[in-house]
Design an enzyme around this catalytic site. Structure first.
Site, PDB file in Angstrom:
ATOM      1  N   CYS A  53      45.474  26.158 -24.244  1.00  0.00           N
ATOM      2  CA  CYS A  53      44.948  26.790 -25.456  1.00  0.00           C
ATOM      3  C   CYS A  53      43.453  26.532 -25.640  1.00  0.00           C
ATOM      4  O   CYS A  53      42.790  27.270 -26.370  1.00  0.00           O
ATOM      5  CB  CYS A  53      45.737  26.362 -26.680  1.00  0.00           C
ATOM      6  SG  CYS A  53      45.771  24.607 -26.976  1.00  0.00           S
ATOM      7  N   HIS A  54      42.912  25.535 -24.945  1.00  0.00           N
ATOM      8  CA  HIS A  54      41.469  25.278 -25.040  1.00  0.00           C
ATOM      9  C   HIS A  54      40.642  26.416 -24.440  1.00  0.00           C
ATOM     10  O   HIS A  54      39.450  26.519 -24.695  1.00  0.00           O
ATOM     11  CB  HIS A  54      41.115  23.948 -24.359  1.00  0.00           C
ATOM     12  CG  HIS A  54      41.372  23.942 -22.884  1.00  0.00           C
ATOM     13  ND1 HIS A  54      42.637  23.762 -22.350  1.00  0.00           N
ATOM     14  CD2 HIS A  54      40.535  24.103 -21.836  1.00  0.00           C
ATOM     15  CE1 HIS A  54      42.559  23.809 -21.029  1.00  0.00           C
ATOM     16  NE2 HIS A  54      41.284  24.013 -20.684  1.00  0.00           N
ATOM     17  N   GLU A  97      36.075  22.403 -16.516  1.00  0.00           N
ATOM     18  CA  GLU A  97      36.560  23.528 -15.707  1.00  0.00           C
ATOM     19  C   GLU A  97      35.425  24.418 -15.218  1.00  0.00           C
ATOM     20  O   GLU A  97      35.666  25.422 -14.569  1.00  0.00           O
ATOM     21  CB  GLU A  97      37.547  24.367 -16.529  1.00  0.00           C
ATOM     22  CG  GLU A  97      38.825  23.625 -16.860  1.00  0.00           C
ATOM     23  CD  GLU A  97      39.806  24.486 -17.640  1.00  0.00           C
ATOM     24  OE1 GLU A  97      39.461  25.626 -18.017  1.00  0.00           O
ATOM     25  OE2 GLU A  97      40.926  24.010 -17.850  1.00  0.00           O
ATOM     26  N   TYR A 138      40.508  35.235 -29.153  1.00  0.00           N
ATOM     27  CA  TYR A 138      41.758  35.378 -29.892  1.00  0.00           C
ATOM     28  C   TYR A 138      42.184  36.847 -29.942  1.00  0.00           C
ATOM     29  O   TYR A 138      43.357  37.165 -29.747  1.00  0.00           O
ATOM     30  CB  TYR A 138      41.606  34.830 -31.315  1.00  0.00           C
ATOM     31  CG  TYR A 138      41.503  33.328 -31.363  1.00  0.00           C
ATOM     32  CD1 TYR A 138      42.640  32.526 -31.354  1.00  0.00           C
ATOM     33  CD2 TYR A 138      40.262  32.705 -31.435  1.00  0.00           C
ATOM     34  CE1 TYR A 138      42.548  31.143 -31.401  1.00  0.00           C
ATOM     35  CE2 TYR A 138      40.159  31.323 -31.488  1.00  0.00           C
ATOM     36  CZ  TYR A 138      41.297  30.541 -31.468  1.00  0.00           C
ATOM     37  OH  TYR A 138      41.203  29.178 -31.505  1.00  0.00           O
ATOM     38  N   ASN A 157      51.283  24.944 -30.356  1.00  0.00           N
ATOM     39  CA  ASN A 157      51.534  24.931 -28.907  1.00  0.00           C
ATOM     40  C   ASN A 157      52.663  23.946 -28.572  1.00  0.00           C
ATOM     41  O   ASN A 157      52.502  22.740 -28.732  1.00  0.00           O
ATOM     42  CB  ASN A 157      50.233  24.537 -28.200  1.00  0.00           C
ATOM     43  CG  ASN A 157      50.349  24.523 -26.695  1.00  0.00           C
ATOM     44  OD1 ASN A 157      51.429  24.639 -26.135  1.00  0.00           O
ATOM     45  ND2 ASN A 157      49.219  24.364 -26.037  1.00  0.00           N
TER      46      ASN A 157
END
Length: 134
Positions: A56-57, A85, A25, A48
């Protein structure tokens, strides 16, 4: 409203985080031009406007922990998205920042140097306007 411009800059930064990497952040706040506004990055991501487009993850806390209140399905959803990912974890709630942290904004990166220069110019400009009003 001033926060709308900041929120848009947050979304632009977060859209640049590559798949398989994460940013904190605070890192996103720095890259969005407000280095002491990590909490506001959270507010921006919680609202979002484009949840499949703005990843945003990929934003985590400074210690690598994922968000227990992840707005789009809880910490399990965030964890699954990151694992999908290729992001590695050191334990169930902490990503391996040493292996997966996006380098943008680190002290040696071009983005950090540009952001620092822009912030310094902004401070000088404000000072000049205060000292020499038109």
């Amino acid at each position: 409203m001033a926060s709308e411009g900041f929120f848009e800059r947050v979304y632009e930064v977060v859209e640049q985080i590559p798949e398989g990497m994460v940013a904190t952040y605070g890192q996103v706040a720095l890259l969005a031009g407000r280095p002491r506004s990590a909490r506001y990055v959270g507010y921006a991501l919680h609202s979002n406007p484009r949840p499949g487009e703005i990843p945003c993850h990929r934003v985590v806390f400074a210690d690598g922990s994922i968000c227990e209140g992840f707005a789009f399905g809880g910490p399990d959803a965030q964890r699954e998205l990151l694992l999908g990912e290729g992001v590695t974890f050191v334990d169930p709630m902490h990503v391996d920042l040493a292996a997966c942290r996006w380098p943008a904004g680190s002290s040696g990166s071009a983005v950090a140097k540009t952001t620092t220069k822009v912030a310094a110019l902004f401070v000088v400009e404000r000072w000049l306007h205060r000292c020499f009003p038109r």
